[in-house]
Design an enzyme around this catalytic site. Structure first.
Site, PDB file in Angstrom:
ATOM      1  CB  SER A  64      -0.998  -0.094   1.215  1.00 60.91           C
ATOM      2  OG  SER A  64      -2.033   0.920   0.996  1.00 60.91           O
ATOM      3  CG  ASP A 108      -7.240  -2.701  -2.712  1.00 60.73           C
ATOM      4  OD1 ASP A 108      -7.952  -1.888  -2.043  1.00 60.73           O
ATOM      5  OD2 ASP A 108      -6.098  -2.943  -2.713  1.00 60.73           O
ATOM      6  CG  HIS A 154      -6.078  -2.302   0.997  1.00 61.08           C
ATOM      7  ND1 HIS A 154      -5.363  -1.946  -0.100  1.00 61.08           N
ATOM      8  CD2 HIS A 154      -5.383  -1.651   1.899  1.00 61.08           C
ATOM      9  CE1 HIS A 154      -4.453  -0.979  -0.158  1.00 61.08           C
ATOM     10  NE2 HIS A 154      -4.594  -0.913   1.191  1.00 61.08           N
TER      11      HIS A 154
END
Length: 232
Positions: free
Chosen positions: A122, A177, A211
């Site tokens: 991320s 995600d 995610h």
């Protein structure tokens, strides 16, 4: 700067998973927003290779605009998560310099930069991409999980002095995600192909993955690390 970790602020606090034999390579892995190096040190331990040292630094705690200015671990400030969101240019560049300092420290301690992989998840993956593309040190590879390229409009010019035009990049993304849509990851992969040798960019997506990471993805990461950092 010899072997003293204290001269590299992120290193003195970082979680390190040492090799179980002579260390001939290093993986530096950067966590995502609000996290610490602990979770990823565990993940790296699960795919570790005995001759590699894994360094999982902790981001500094700063107020994050995206989260109502709450203070949390963050590599740089975030105002939004879309390709058009304003970005913290000074913070991103400062963070990249701090990561380059870790790379320089490892090189001074005898690990050549082409035996170092930089990766992250991320926001940490985003910082890994930006750092590699603006670094003169040639790395063995870059891993970006569920991420994007910060300051994307400054590229390819921002990479003009990069030592990583031919460095392999593994980018992975969950197809479900909700935070950083997979389409954003795909756009990032296309952008990367305009900056580095296109054949060196691998973009993999994982059905049903949100995610986060999954065993198949970690297996791909291990395979990439083994390929780019073979035993010497």
């Amino acid at each position: 700067m010899c072997g003293n970790n204290m001269s590299v602020p992120l290193l003195s606090e970082a979680l390190t998973v040492p090799g179980t034999e002579k260390e001939t390579a290093v993986v530096i892995f950067l966590h995502g927003l609000g996290d610490t190096g602990h979770g990823w040190a565990d993940a790296m331990t699960s795919i570790r290779l005995p001759y590699i040292k894994y360094i999982c630094p902790h981001a500094p705690r700063i107020p994050v605009t995206l989260n109502m200015k709450m203070t949390m671990p963050s590599w740089f400030d975030l105002t939004g998560l879309s390709p058009e969101s304003p970005e913290d240019e000074a913070g991103i560049k400062r963070a990249a310099e701090n990561i380059k300092a870790i790379i320089d420290h490892e090189v001074k301690n005898g690990i050549p930069s082409n035996r170092i992989i930089l990766g992250g998840f991320s926001q940490g993956g985003a910082l890994s991409l930006y750092t590699a593309l603006t670094s003169q040190q040639q790395l063995a590879g870059v891993v970006g999980l569920s991420c994007w390229l910060p300051l994307h409009k400054t590229f390819p010019q921002a990479a003009s002095g990069s030592g990583n035009k031919d460095t392999p990049i593994l980018q992975c993304h969950g197809e479900m995600d909700p935070m950083i849509p997979a389409q954003y990851g795909a756009m990032t992969a296309e952008k990367l192909k305009n900056i580095v040798s296109p054949q060196n960019v691998t973009f993999r997506t994982y059905p049903g993955l949100m995610h986060s990471s999954c065993p198949q993805e970690m297996s791909a990461v291990k395979e990439f690390i083994e390929k780019q950092l073979p035993r010497v």
